[in-house]
Scaffold this motif. Structure first.
Motif, PDB file in Angstrom:
ATOM      1  N   MET A  94       0.839  -1.204   0.000  1.00  0.00           N
ATOM      2  CA  MET A  94       0.000   0.000   0.000  1.00  0.00           C
ATOM      3  C   MET A  94       0.868   1.245   0.000  1.00  0.00           C
ATOM      4  SD  MET A  94      -2.901   1.190   2.771  1.00  0.00           S
ATOM      5  CE  MET A  94      -1.798   1.122   4.171  1.00  0.00           C
ATOM      6  N   ARG A  95       0.421   2.232  -0.735  1.00  0.00           N
ATOM      7  CA  ARG A  95       0.990   3.579  -0.673  1.00  0.00           C
ATOM      8  C   ARG A  95      -0.056   4.444   0.029  1.00  0.00           C
ATOM      9  NH1 ARG A  95      -0.170   5.625  -5.527  1.00  0.00           N
ATOM     10  NH2 ARG A  95      -1.723   6.929  -4.558  1.00  0.00           N
ATOM     11  N   GLU A  96       0.348   5.101   1.122  1.00  0.00           N
ATOM     12  CA  GLU A  96      -0.588   5.953   1.859  1.00  0.00           C
ATOM     13  C   GLU A  96      -0.423   7.389   1.410  1.00  0.00           C
ATOM     14  OE1 GLU A  96       0.396   4.756   6.014  1.00  0.00           O
ATOM     15  OE2 GLU A  96      -1.783   4.750   6.221  1.00  0.00           O
ATOM     16  N   GLY A  97      -1.532   8.040   1.067  1.00  0.00           N
ATOM     17  CA  GLY A  97      -1.454   9.430   0.664  1.00  0.00           C
ATOM     18  C   GLY A  97      -1.215   9.559  -0.825  1.00  0.00           C
ATOM     19  N   PRO A  98      -1.564  10.720  -1.398  1.00  0.00           N
ATOM     20  CA  PRO A  98      -1.452  10.891  -2.850  1.00  0.00           C
ATOM     21  C   PRO A  98      -0.030  11.075  -3.337  1.00  0.00           C
ATOM     22  CG  PRO A  98      -2.270  12.904  -1.829  1.00  0.00           C
ATOM     23  CD  PRO A  98      -2.190  11.894  -0.735  1.00  0.00           C
ATOM     24  N   TYR A  99       0.861  11.508  -2.469  1.00  0.00           N
ATOM     25  CA  TYR A  99       2.210  11.851  -2.931  1.00  0.00           C
ATOM     26  C   TYR A  99       3.307  11.037  -2.265  1.00  0.00           C
ATOM     27  CZ  TYR A  99      -0.529  15.803  -4.499  1.00  0.00           C
ATOM     28  OH  TYR A  99      -1.496  16.581  -5.063  1.00  0.00           O
ATOM     29  N   SER A 100       2.931  10.080  -1.447  1.00  0.00           N
ATOM     30  CA  SER A 100       3.963   9.282  -0.781  1.00  0.00           C
ATOM     31  C   SER A 100       4.648   8.381  -1.779  1.00  0.00           C
ATOM     32  CB  SER A 100       3.317   8.436   0.322  1.00  0.00           C
ATOM     33  OG  SER A 100       4.283   7.530   0.844  1.00  0.00           O
ATOM     34  N   ASP A 101       5.952   8.256  -1.661  1.00  0.00           N
ATOM     35  CA  ASP A 101       6.677   7.322  -2.519  1.00  0.00           C
ATOM     36  C   ASP A 101       7.076   6.065  -1.756  1.00  0.00           C
ATOM     37  OD1 ASP A 101       9.772   9.305  -2.483  1.00  0.00           O
ATOM     38  OD2 ASP A 101       8.600   8.366  -0.897  1.00  0.00           O
ATOM     39  N   LYS A 102       6.513   5.849  -0.570  1.00  0.00           N
ATOM     40  CA  LYS A 102       6.862   4.675   0.226  1.00  0.00           C
ATOM     41  C   LYS A 102       5.771   3.624   0.112  1.00  0.00           C
ATOM     42  CE  LYS A 102       7.378   6.987   4.080  1.00  0.00           C
ATOM     43  NZ  LYS A 102       7.707   7.264   5.496  1.00  0.00           N
ATOM     44  N   LEU A 103       6.196   2.397  -0.055  1.00  0.00           N
ATOM     45  CA  LEU A 103       5.271   1.271  -0.076  1.00  0.00           C
ATOM     46  C   LEU A 103       5.400   0.474   1.216  1.00  0.00           C
ATOM     47  CD1 LEU A 103       5.532  -0.196  -3.691  1.00  0.00           C
ATOM     48  CD2 LEU A 103       3.830   1.375  -2.757  1.00  0.00           C
ATOM     49  N   ILE A 104       4.263   0.053   1.754  1.00  0.00           N
ATOM     50  CA  ILE A 104       4.220  -0.803   2.939  1.00  0.00           C
ATOM     51  C   ILE A 104       3.784  -2.175   2.463  1.00  0.00           C
ATOM     52  CG2 ILE A 104       3.224  -1.141   5.221  1.00  0.00           C
ATOM     53  CD1 ILE A 104       2.465   1.921   5.019  1.00  0.00           C
TER      54      ILE A 104
END
Lengths: 115, 113
Positions: A94-104
């Motif tokens: 999952m990517r949280e937020g419209p601009y996050s480049d981090k995947l969980i």
């Protein structure tokens, strides 16, 4: 709390059958993205499919489809007509937020396809 | 082939050695990532670089030192590692206008003896 939960450590499916791999997620952000990756024994993570939180339709890519149930916070991967080459680890992310480049990432599900 | 290459594919090193992992992407992406994948654990994000600038250091010990000389290349310098650092190290790249989907390299399988 786990952000991404994959409750099936392992799954078996017969060749040519369909299989569903489960994924639930937890976020309070209204904008997020959900991904599925395949990791064969060679180690490379292969991007399969993406679903945005505002997408009205379930994502499909060839034999892969994502069963997105927003109210239940689930994003299950459906593989139709399984092939022996589908045997691999499958990760939901999952990517949280419209601009996050981090995947969980979740802990993954090992799928084995048998003849 | 995803357009992301990593070398070496396998590395065995002693705790006193210094080595470097290399990642190169041929996709024209602006963001690059290092992940650690240990057995039975989710992928752990280590570092993120955007346009050569480090934007994320996920509490990684200083024995891991990243370097990003340009948007296509990413290095992970290793020194005085511990046996628990043995893992698969994956590099990835992404482009913001593509939903941030990340494309991964084949990984480096690192064993620390």
């Amino acid at each position: 709390a786990q952000k991404i939960t994959q409750t099936q450590p392992g799954m078996f499916v017969q060749e040519k059958e369909a299989v569903t791999l489960d994924c639930t997620y937890d976020t309070s952000d209204p904008s997020y993205g959900l991904f599925w990756y395949k990791q064969p024994s060679s180690g490379e993570m292969i991007f399969l499919i993406y679903q945005g939180s505002y997408d009205q339709q379930n994502a499909t890519e060839g034999r892969y489809s994502l069963n997105f149930q927003k109210a239940r916070k689930s994003a299950n991967l459906v593989i139709s007509a399984s092939q022996l080459g589908d045997s691999a680890m499958y990760f939901c992310a999952m990517r949280e937020g419209p601009y996050s480049d981090k995947l969980i990432f979740g802990t993954g599900t090992r799928l084995q396809v048998f003849p | 082939e995803t357009g992301v290459t990593q070398t070496p594919r396998h590395l065995v090193m002693g705790m006193t050695n210094k080595k470097s992992l290399k990642c190169e992407q041929h996709l024209g992406h602006n963001a690059m990532y290092w992940y650690k994948q240990s057995a039975k654990k989710p992928l752990e994000l280590m570092f993120v670089y955007n346009f050569k600038e480090q934007t994320e250091n996920n509490s990684v010990p200083s024995r891991f030192s990243p370097e990003c000389p340009n948007s296509s290349h990413l290095f992970l310098h290793l020194h005085t590692l511990q046996p628990e650092d043995s893992a698969l190290y994956l590099c990835a790249s992404s482009q913001p206008d593509r939903n941030y989907e990340q494309y991964f390299g084949p990984g480096t399988r690192l064993t620390v003896t």
